[in-house]
Design a protein around this motif. Structure first.
Motif, PDB file in Angstrom:
ATOM      1  N   ALA A   1      66.059  46.485  41.731  1.00 30.28           N
ATOM      2  CA  ALA A   1      67.272  46.454  40.899  1.00 30.28           C
ATOM      3  C   ALA A   1      67.313  45.151  40.096  1.00 30.28           C
ATOM      4  CB  ALA A   1      68.513  46.612  41.775  1.00 30.28           C
ATOM      5  N   ARG A   2      66.444  45.073  39.115  1.00 27.33           N
ATOM      6  CA  ARG A   2      66.359  43.874  38.254  1.00 27.33           C
ATOM      7  C   ARG A   2      65.740  44.278  36.918  1.00 27.33           C
ATOM      8  NH1 ARG A   2      60.679  42.294  39.920  1.00 27.33           N
ATOM      9  NH2 ARG A   2      60.484  43.262  41.954  1.00 27.33           N
ATOM     10  N   SER A   3      65.977  43.439  35.925  1.00 26.79           N
ATOM     11  CA  SER A   3      65.558  43.745  34.558  1.00 26.79           C
ATOM     12  C   SER A   3      64.070  44.115  34.485  1.00 26.79           C
ATOM     13  CB  SER A   3      65.828  42.515  33.690  1.00 26.79           C
ATOM     14  OG  SER A   3      65.465  42.783  32.364  1.00 26.79           O
ATOM     15  N   PRO A   4      63.726  45.149  33.685  1.00 30.59           N
ATOM     16  CA  PRO A   4      64.590  45.915  32.779  1.00 30.59           C
ATOM     17  C   PRO A   4      65.216  47.157  33.405  1.00 30.59           C
ATOM     18  CG  PRO A   4      62.344  46.602  32.433  1.00 30.59           C
ATOM     19  CD  PRO A   4      62.298  45.581  33.548  1.00 30.59           C
ATOM     20  N   VAL A   5      65.177  47.264  34.744  1.00 30.66           N
ATOM     21  CA  VAL A   5      65.742  48.460  35.398  1.00 30.66           C
ATOM     22  C   VAL A   5      67.255  48.500  35.157  1.00 30.66           C
ATOM     23  CG1 VAL A   5      66.176  49.543  37.644  1.00 30.66           C
ATOM     24  CG2 VAL A   5      63.914  48.605  37.122  1.00 30.66           C
TER      25      VAL A   5
ATOM     26  N   LEU B   1      57.950  50.368  34.504  1.00 37.55           N
ATOM     27  CA  LEU B   1      59.073  50.701  33.612  1.00 37.55           C
ATOM     28  C   LEU B   1      59.127  49.709  32.458  1.00 37.55           C
ATOM     29  CD1 LEU B   1      61.862  51.747  36.165  1.00 37.55           C
ATOM     30  CD2 LEU B   1      60.583  53.231  34.611  1.00 37.55           C
ATOM     31  N   ALA B   2      58.855  48.437  32.753  1.00 37.69           N
ATOM     32  CA  ALA B   2      58.864  47.423  31.686  1.00 37.69           C
ATOM     33  C   ALA B   2      57.783  47.734  30.652  1.00 37.69           C
ATOM     34  CB  ALA B   2      58.649  46.031  32.287  1.00 37.69           C
TER      35      ALA B   2
ATOM     36  N   GLY C   1      75.192  47.457  42.420  1.00 32.21           N
ATOM     37  CA  GLY C   1      76.158  47.042  41.393  1.00 32.21           C
ATOM     38  C   GLY C   1      76.183  45.528  41.216  1.00 32.21           C
ATOM     39  N   ASP C   2      76.081  44.786  42.314  1.00 33.62           N
ATOM     40  CA  ASP C   2      76.076  43.315  42.224  1.00 33.62           C
ATOM     41  C   ASP C   2      74.901  42.803  41.395  1.00 33.62           C
ATOM     42  OD1 ASP C   2      78.306  43.134  43.728  1.00 33.62           O
ATOM     43  OD2 ASP C   2      77.317  42.431  45.572  1.00 33.62           O
ATOM     44  N   ARG C   3      73.855  43.617  41.291  1.00 30.88           N
ATOM     45  CA  ARG C   3      72.675  43.204  40.508  1.00 30.88           C
ATOM     46  C   ARG C   3      72.751  43.722  39.066  1.00 30.88           C
ATOM     47  NH1 ARG C   3      71.843  43.146  45.679  1.00 30.88           N
ATOM     48  NH2 ARG C   3      70.209  41.853  46.641  1.00 30.88           N
ATOM     49  N   GLY C   4      73.921  44.238  38.688  1.00 31.25           N
ATOM     50  CA  GLY C   4      74.120  44.694  37.311  1.00 31.25           C
ATOM     51  C   GLY C   4      73.419  46.003  36.996  1.00 31.25           C
ATOM     52  N   VAL C   5      73.136  46.786  38.020  1.00 32.16           N
ATOM     53  CA  VAL C   5      72.394  48.038  37.843  1.00 32.16           C
ATOM     54  C   VAL C   5      73.300  49.191  38.289  1.00 32.16           C
ATOM     55  CG1 VAL C   5      70.385  49.308  38.735  1.00 32.16           C
ATOM     56  CG2 VAL C   5      70.151  46.896  38.111  1.00 32.16           C
TER      57      VAL C   5
END
Ligand code: PLP
Length: 331
Positions: free
Chosen positions: A191-195, A162-163, A6-10
């Protein structure tokens, strides 16, 4: 895990295959999970009937006549997303289930299921033409289990594949919202963009394998088999937790089938259906016959699937019991 992801915005969508338990699934949802991941129609049925409202069947399920009836029932009870990785699988799902949401699986290096990123557009187009709603892409970086020093690269593979699949879909006129990655060793690293979503499962209990891979500290492993010493002598112990309790899961980079944390240096070297044989080197401290010992399994998931109940112990006292509700629901 909820906090770290969650802290990583995921968002976190734990895989329920590890616990197969309604009680544990409810705790994960209460802690902030957006829903649960399941691997079989049977698991989906158990959690949907228990009131779990958001399920992702992260598997390229073949919609046989029998499974389609069951999936329609699940879809009537919960928001259901289903994995697809082929044109034929997507068409079959659409003809059996109508307009359900699907997530296209991408192979990020495990080489199990999943399409190559370049084929995702063809599958997405066929799925859409057949009436399905394509909401995104998912992958399982299971090659993180090949060896402890390959975990970080597997996490990078999840993100890059995934990207690439996201780009292919966008260039093809799609607007995907889900990029779902997931294995316990890679969950935090990817756990980082675009995930947008992580699906670890084994983290919930941990096991010997996770501790060896560095995804969990050895002292945080929470699942043990309680085994009784039924034989000792001649340099070995025999425990009553055979392959029908422990499973025979074994990794080339781990010694034996399970460890006895209270007795450093002791590990199960041989497993029969009902017997576990533990070599005892001379001078090593070992339990007496009749003693109950905690054994850490190599892999938590098959062990839970072999048990009816999980006994919950806190500070040496039994405080609860969780049913393995989806035990054996493997199809
Ligand atoms: N997602 C899928 C599709 C899986 O197959 C698995 C595990 O097999 C997971 C998520 C969870 O991974 P782990 O067991 O490493 O927690």
């Amino acid at each position: 895990m909820q906090r770290l992801v969650g802290d990583r915005g995921v968002t976190l969508r734990p895989h329920a295959k590890t616990h197969k338990s309604i009680a544990v699934g409810r705790m994960q949802l209460a802690a902030g999970a957006v829903g649960l991941t399941v691997g079989t129609v049977g698991e989906a049925e158990v959690f949907a009937r228990a009131g779990v409202e958001d399920l992702f069947l992260a598997y390229p399920v073949w919609a046989s006549d029998e499974k389609s009836v069951r999936l329609r029932d699940v879809a009537a009870r919960a928001r259901l997303r289903i994995g697809v990785d082929s044109v034929i699988g997507a068409r079959r799902l659409a003809s059996e289930l109508g307009p359900v949401e699907v997530v296209i699986e991408v192979d990020s290096g495990e080489h199990r299921t999943g399409a190559h990123a370049r084929d995702v557009l063809e599958i997405a187009s066929a799925a859409t033409d057949a009436g399905l709603q394509v909401v995104g892409v998912f992958t399982h970086g299971g090659h993180s289990y090949d060896a402890p020093d390959l975990v970080a690269a597997a996490a990078d593979d999840e993100v890059s594949h995934l990207a690439a699949a996201f780009d292919v879909l966008r260039e093809g006129g799609f607007d995907p919202s889900i990029a779902s990655a997931g294995s316990t060793p890679t969950a935090i690293l990817s756990a980082r963009s675009p995930v947008t979503e992580e699906r670890p499962g084994t983290y919930v209990f941990g096991d010997r394998q996770q501790a060896a891979l560095g995804g969990i500290r050895a002292e945080d492993v929470a699942l043990f088999v309680a085994a009784t010493v039924v034989g000792n002598g001649e340099g070995r112990l025999v425990l009553d937790c055979g392959a029908k309790t422990m499973s025979k899961d074994r990794m080339p980079w781990i010694e034996g089938f399970g460890a006895l944390p209270a007795y450093p240096g002791l590990a199960i070297a041989g497993l029969y259906d009902y017997h576990a044989v533990v070599p005892v080197p001379p001078g090593t401290d070992a339990p007496a016959i009749g003693e109950v010992v905690a054994v850490i399994p190599n892999h938590a998931c098959p062990v839970v699937n072999l048990a009816d109940r999980i006994t919950v112990v806190l500070d040496g006292r039994v405080v609860d019991e969780w049913t393995v509700d989806a035990r054996g629901r493997n199809a």
